[in-house]
Design a protein around this motif. Structure first.
Motif, PDB file in Angstrom:
ATOM      1  N   TRP A 218      -4.941   6.300  -4.848  1.00 41.53           N
ATOM      2  CA  TRP A 218      -5.318   4.896  -4.609  1.00 41.53           C
ATOM      3  C   TRP A 218      -5.586   4.662  -3.124  1.00 41.53           C
TER       4      TRP A 218
ATOM      5  N   PRO B  45      -8.814   0.541  -6.634  1.00 42.80           N
ATOM      6  CA  PRO B  45      -8.730  -0.600  -5.719  1.00 42.80           C
ATOM      7  C   PRO B  45      -9.957  -0.729  -4.823  1.00 42.80           C
ATOM      8  N   ARG B  46     -10.502  -1.954  -4.783  1.00 35.22           N
ATOM      9  CA  ARG B  46     -11.692  -2.212  -3.973  1.00 35.22           C
ATOM     10  C   ARG B  46     -11.382  -2.999  -2.707  1.00 35.22           C
ATOM     11  N   ASN B  47     -10.173  -3.475  -2.586  1.00 35.34           N
ATOM     12  CA  ASN B  47      -9.780  -4.258  -1.408  1.00 35.34           C
ATOM     13  C   ASN B  47      -8.266  -4.155  -1.243  1.00 35.34           C
TER      14      ASN B  47
ATOM     15  N   GLU C  44      -6.058  -5.453  -4.215  1.00 36.61           N
ATOM     16  CA  GLU C  44      -5.985  -4.527  -5.351  1.00 36.61           C
ATOM     17  C   GLU C  44      -5.191  -3.268  -5.011  1.00 36.61           C
ATOM     18  N   LEU C  45      -4.989  -3.031  -3.720  1.00 34.40           N
ATOM     19  CA  LEU C  45      -4.146  -1.926  -3.271  1.00 34.40           C
ATOM     20  C   LEU C  45      -2.674  -2.349  -3.192  1.00 34.40           C
ATOM     21  N   GLY C  46      -2.411  -3.619  -3.481  1.00 31.06           N
ATOM     22  CA  GLY C  46      -1.033  -4.106  -3.495  1.00 31.06           C
ATOM     23  C   GLY C  46      -0.614  -4.860  -2.259  1.00 31.06           C
TER      24      GLY C  46
ATOM     25  N   GLN D 196       1.728   2.814  -3.328  1.00 29.20           N
ATOM     26  CA  GLN D 196       0.656   3.312  -4.190  1.00 29.20           C
ATOM     27  C   GLN D 196       0.537   4.836  -4.121  1.00 29.20           C
TER      28      GLN D 196
ATOM     29  N   TYR E 275     -15.749   1.686  -9.322  1.00 32.14           N
ATOM     30  CA  TYR E 275     -14.323   1.437  -9.092  1.00 32.14           C
ATOM     31  C   TYR E 275     -13.803   0.380 -10.069  1.00 32.14           C
ATOM     32  N   GLN E 276     -14.550  -0.688 -10.216  1.00 32.32           N
ATOM     33  CA  GLN E 276     -14.110  -1.787 -11.084  1.00 32.32           C
ATOM     34  C   GLN E 276     -14.013  -1.333 -12.536  1.00 32.32           C
TER      35      GLN E 276
ATOM     36  N   ALA F  15       0.829  -1.216   0.000  1.00 37.12           N
ATOM     37  CA  ALA F  15       0.000   0.000   0.000  1.00 37.12           C
ATOM     38  C   ALA F  15       0.858   1.258   0.000  1.00 37.12           C
TER      39      ALA F  15
ATOM     40  N   TYR G 283      -9.383   3.638  -1.519  1.00 39.82           N
ATOM     41  CA  TYR G 283      -9.620   2.493  -0.638  1.00 39.82           C
ATOM     42  C   TYR G 283     -10.168   2.979   0.708  1.00 39.82           C
TER      43      TYR G 283
END
Length: 363
Positions: free
Chosen positions: A273, A306-308, A311-313, A269, A300-301, A266, A277
């Motif tokens: 981003w 990022p939804r979780n 997806e935030l890395g 990012q 978002y999709q 995170a 989140y």
């Protein structure tokens, strides 16, 4: 408590603003330090030189290719100390804009900002962020006055790659929900004052403009073409968002950057981003209905936010890692601008529960 609304002296947006920059700069003085990175310098120097020569404004370029750290700012100040200047022109993305603000803060000179990307609303705001050597937030500085001019050449910004605009959309998207929480909780805005209804109204309109124009504008990003949708979106991302957060206030979404910047994945990012989140976590804490959550997660999709945590890395997490996020988040000043439905202050356990609940919603 006093109500305070703040804004730049003047915001100018259009496709020929770079060609007119000399005229605006001449209103602030005759000698400008230009804080700019090497890439942007090559992109605009000849055009900027021409307009400023016509307006009899002398330019002194100071390259800033580093990071916004205490050392980076000290080096910039040392370079500027060799120059006799009336004003600062900060050109480029968030780093050069913030570097220009840091120089304006110590010198007391007028600041003019000229963004070349719309990756955040830094050009319109009075605050700037300083990081440590590990890219963790160490300080937020505040100018005594907002920028004198914000010069936004949409033709220039339309050449920038899509990911920059997406980051700006992500940052601006949160402002409606944060300003509403700040107002509802009796919190304070970025001026240390009572939130202004004007700021709240702008933050709400910012969200509406983004939802209407983000997808067609993103399709144009990088093409150099300025459509009405693109033009409206840039105004929302740079102006409405900046005025909305400074005068309306921030809340959990931005407070979470304090914690997210401390965990692997995170922390790498971009700011947009992280706050995108953080907004979803804030909305879970607010117990928002399934229709709103579903609509926003779908948005978002579609655009690629990022939804979780994955997806935030963040590849994996446990309770200890979530606590690493929660504790600094709740120490951030913006975290106090939040009213739980149950009343009382937000706890680490409640924030962690919301993060876990989001994981279930976003798959």
């Amino acid at each position: 408590m006093n109500l305070v609304f703040g804004s730049p002296g003047r915001y100018v947006q259009g496709t020929e603003v770079l060609a007119q920059a000399g005229t605006y700069l001449s209103h602030c003085g005759r000698r400008a330090v230009v804080v700019i990175d090497s890439y942007v310098l090559g992109l605009i120097k000849s055009r900027l030189d021409e307009t400023c020569a016509q307006a009899e404004v002398e330019l002194h370029y100071v390259n800033f290719d580093g990071e916004i750290t205490a050392d980076g700012i000290a080096t910039l100040r040392k370079a500027a100390a060799q120059i006799d200047f009336d004003m600062i022109l900060a050109v480029g993305g968030g780093k050069c804009i913030d570097a220009g603000k840091a120089l304006a803060h110590s010198s007391g000179r007028a600041l003019v900002t000229m963004p070349t990307v719309a990756s955040n609303d830094a050009p319109t705001s009075k605050n700037y962020v300083v990081y440590d050597a590990h890219h963790q937030l160490s300080e937020v500085g505040h100018l005594l006055v907002s920028p004198r001019y914000v010069l936004v050449d949409t033709g220039l910004i339309a050449q920038a790659p899509r990911q920059f605009l997406l980051a700006g959309i992500a940052d601006a998207l949160t402002k409606k929900f944060e300003a509403e929480q700040c107002f509802k909780s009796g919190g304070i805005n970025m001026f240390g004052a009572r939130p202004a209804l004007s700021g709240l109204a702008l933050a709400r309109e910012c969200y509406q403009v983004i939802r209407q124009h983000a997808e067609p504008a993103l399709a144009q990003a990088g093409s150099g073409e300025v459509t009405p949708a693109f033009d409206h979106l840039i105004e929302a991302v740079l102006l409405m968002s900046g005025l909305g957060f400074e005068s309306g206030g921030l809340s959990i979404a931005h407070a979470m950057t304090r914690g997210l910047s401390k965990i692997p994945g995170a922390q790498q990012q971009v700011h947009g981003w992280q706050v995108a989140y953080g907004l979803l976590v804030q909305l879970v804490l607010e117990d928002r209905d399934a229709v709103l959550m579903g609509d926003l997660l779908s948005f978002y999709q579609r655009i690629g936010l990022p939804r979780n945590l994955a997806e935030l890395g963040v590849s994996s997490f446990d309770e200890a890692l979530l606590m690493q996020v929660a504790e600094p988040t709740l120490k951030a000043p913006h975290a106090r601008n939040f009213a739980l439905l149950s009343g009382g202050p937000l706890t680490c356990a409640e924030l962690i529960a919301a993060m876990r609940a989001l994981e279930g919603l976003a798959h």
